[in-house]
Write a protein that holds these residues in place. Structure first.
Motif, PDB file in Angstrom:
ATOM      1  N   GLU A 206       0.814  -1.209   0.000  1.00  0.00           N
ATOM      2  CA  GLU A 206       0.000   0.000   0.000  1.00  0.00           C
ATOM      3  C   GLU A 206       0.853   1.267   0.000  1.00  0.00           C
ATOM      4  N   GLY A 207       1.966   1.268   0.718  1.00  0.00           N
ATOM      5  CA  GLY A 207       2.803   2.461   0.770  1.00  0.00           C
ATOM      6  C   GLY A 207       2.131   3.580   1.551  1.00  0.00           C
ATOM      7  N   PRO A 208       2.841   4.695   1.758  1.00  0.00           N
ATOM      8  CA  PRO A 208       2.294   5.800   2.550  1.00  0.00           C
ATOM      9  C   PRO A 208       1.402   6.713   1.725  1.00  0.00           C
ATOM     10  N   GLY A 209       0.697   7.600   2.412  1.00  0.00           N
ATOM     11  CA  GLY A 209      -0.010   8.690   1.746  1.00  0.00           C
ATOM     12  C   GLY A 209      -1.475   8.466   1.463  1.00  0.00           C
ATOM     13  N   TRP A 210      -2.056   7.366   1.934  1.00  0.00           N
ATOM     14  CA  TRP A 210      -3.460   7.097   1.645  1.00  0.00           C
ATOM     15  C   TRP A 210      -4.375   7.986   2.493  1.00  0.00           C
ATOM     16  N   HIS A 211      -5.494   8.369   1.897  1.00  0.00           N
ATOM     17  CA  HIS A 211      -6.539   9.095   2.614  1.00  0.00           C
ATOM     18  C   HIS A 211      -7.763   8.209   2.869  1.00  0.00           C
ATOM     19  N   THR A 212      -7.713   6.990   2.394  1.00  0.00           N
ATOM     20  CA  THR A 212      -8.751   5.994   2.653  1.00  0.00           C
ATOM     21  C   THR A 212      -8.069   4.709   3.084  1.00  0.00           C
ATOM     22  N   ASP A 213      -8.840   3.756   3.558  1.00  0.00           N
ATOM     23  CA  ASP A 213      -8.307   2.428   3.878  1.00  0.00           C
ATOM     24  C   ASP A 213      -8.017   1.722   2.558  1.00  0.00           C
ATOM     25  N   PRO A 214      -6.745   1.391   2.264  1.00  0.00           N
ATOM     26  CA  PRO A 214      -6.432   0.792   0.961  1.00  0.00           C
ATOM     27  C   PRO A 214      -7.085  -0.566   0.746  1.00  0.00           C
TER      28      PRO A 214
END
Length: 480
Positions: free
Chosen positions: A100-108
């Motif tokens: 997934e990596g960083p920077g998500w604004h939602t649950d991947p």
């Protein structure tokens, strides 16, 4: 034409009816963190538990549709709709994903539907398309059940589980099964890709220079870390350094924080993306290393590696490394730095990903990169190499795919080549076929494949499902 009009009417009605199930199936697949974990591999799960779980989910979907689902010891799976002939027209999509990596604004791993867009890891690469391929086969399974008339050829839907990290799944498959007469993979852009650049991965390894500074060198890099996978441009990289935080200048995209034990924590925030599509990206590793070089935050023993980093990150076409190339079939070569790590024995390791046209070779690229590495006192380790792949765009199969797409969209498009790598290159007669639309407008809050907030337009997927069903019907009429 009348028959085709009726077919399109039937396709429209089918997609309208099953679409809620399509969304449910995509969401179920997305919920599995199907990232390769070889340290947790076991019999029946050669790529780790995540890909195994996602493969099980996909095979359950196939079984529910009445297809003959088969598990190939966890390497991959497939589902058949037997035809009059044992010759196969096949599709192949994959259920594994990059981390997934960083920077998500939602649950991947919880698919979200927002304003006509699907968000979640794998919705476009490649769990969403995998579900489309299964429902395309479902359309024909229902027609066979209704009419009793079998398709001219067997339709096989293949479900890979190791595409992102080596495609060992199809290597295993081709050692144990015959080639299909024709295959397409829904893992690229429309209209149809008939060629893929060659690929080369490698690692630059420094001497043992990480860690504390000598008494007369107050600045030093203790550790470097950036990127999640080698085939993606990193959006974040960080370093712990021996320096005075108060004396370090501010810079765009660089966050400076005092840490314990007299260290400073530096974080670079760039713009990530797929390794084959570097336009518009900003490599966070390059940003960080440039900052360290410009501000003297290194020991003299570390300077050669940083200067090598500047050369690697100085271009995305390989020109700063002396490996740039182009030809009349493919776009120019791309070369990006994917990950940087600090090893337990105090070395820095930088991976690179090159995608190259037919006008050069992996041997020529590797020789030049080895020379560059040696000139900076570093070790060069060659990874995987894959030659370019190309299928005649005038072949009946490729033209059938293009014609199917053009009929549904009203466009006049032609086959093209890409820098990415798909399953197609492993098969004798194959192509990649959507579902991405390169000219589609994307909201700022929707990310790309391999990046945070990965998303795809819902209507785009609906249209792709219709095109896939129609194209398979047209392929079934060819003499293979």
């Amino acid at each position: 034409m009348a028959n085709n009009d009726q077919l399109k009417h039937d396709i429209d009605a089918f997609v309208d009816r099953v679409w809620p199930e399509v969304l449910e199936d995509i969401a179920e697949l997305v919920s599995h963190r199907s990232v390769e974990e070889l340290d947790r591999a076991e019999e029946g799960a050669p790529w780790g538990p995540g890909p195994r779980e996602a493969l099980d989910e996909a095979l359950c979907i196939a079984d529910r549709m009445g297809l003959n689902a088969h598990d190939c010891d966890g390497y991959l799976g497939y589902a058949d709709l037997p035809g009059v002939s044992e010759k196969q027209i096949a599709t192949i999509a994959h259920v594994d994903v990059v981390p997934e990596g960083p920077g998500w604004h939602t649950d991947p791993y919880k698919m979200e539907v927002r304003d006509g867009w699907l968000l979640g890891r794998g919705v476009i690469d490649d769990k969403g398309p995998a579900v489309l391929s299964l429902h395309a086969a479902r359309f024909f399974a229902e027609r066979v059940e209704e009419t009793g008339e079998r398709l001219p050829y067997t339709l096989r839907v293949m479900l890979g589980a190791n595409e992102e990290t080596g495609m060992g799944d199809v290597d295993w498959y081709l050692e144990n099964y015959e080639q299909p007469a024709f295959l397409f993979t829904p893992d690229a852009e429309f209209p149809v890709c008939c060629g893929e650049k060659g690929q080369l991965s490698a690692t630059f390894r420094s001497p043992e220079v990480a860690g504390g500074a000598a008494a007369n060198e107050p600045a030093a890099i203790v550790s470097l870390d950036g990127g999640t996978v080698t085939n993606a441009i990193p959006r974040e990289a960080q370093a712990y350094v021996r320096a005075d935080a108060a004396k370090l200048p501010e810079a765009e995209g660089i966050v400076i924080e005092a840490a314990c034990d007299g260290l400073v924590h530096l974080t670079a925030h760039g713009i990530g993306g797929h390794a084959s599509l570097p336009a518009g990206t900003k490599n966070a590793i390059g940003m960080l290393c440039d900052y360290l070089l410009e501000n003297g935050v290194f020991s003299e023993a570390q300077r050669p590696f940083l200067e090598l980093e500047a050369q690697v990150m100085g271009s995305t076409d390989g020109s700063t490394l002396g490996i740039d190339a182009t030809d009349d079939i493919f776009e120019p070569l791309t070369c990006i730095g994917g990950t940087v790590r600090t090893t337990a024995d105090g070395r820095f390791e930088q991976t690179v990903d090159c995608r190259y046209p037919k006008s050069t070779t992996s041997e020529a690229i590797a020789e030049r990169l080895a020379d560059v590495s040696a000139s900076h006192g570093c070790e060069f380790v060659l990874g995987n190499t894959v030659p370019p792949f190309y299928v005649d765009p005038s072949s009946p199969e490729i033209q059938t795919l293009v014609r199917s797409y053009n009929e549904y969209t009203g466009r006049d498009t032609q086959p093209f080549t890409i820098g990415g790598g798909t399953y197609a290159r492993h098969f004798a007669n194959a192509a990649s076929f959507g579902p991405e639309e390169p000219e589609a407008e994307t909201p700022e809050w929707v990310g790309q494949m391999h990046g945070p907030d990965e998303g795809v337009n819902e209507e785009q997927l609906r249209l792709a499902l219709k095109i896939y069903i129609y194209a398979i019907a047209q392929l079934m009429e060819l003499e293979l």
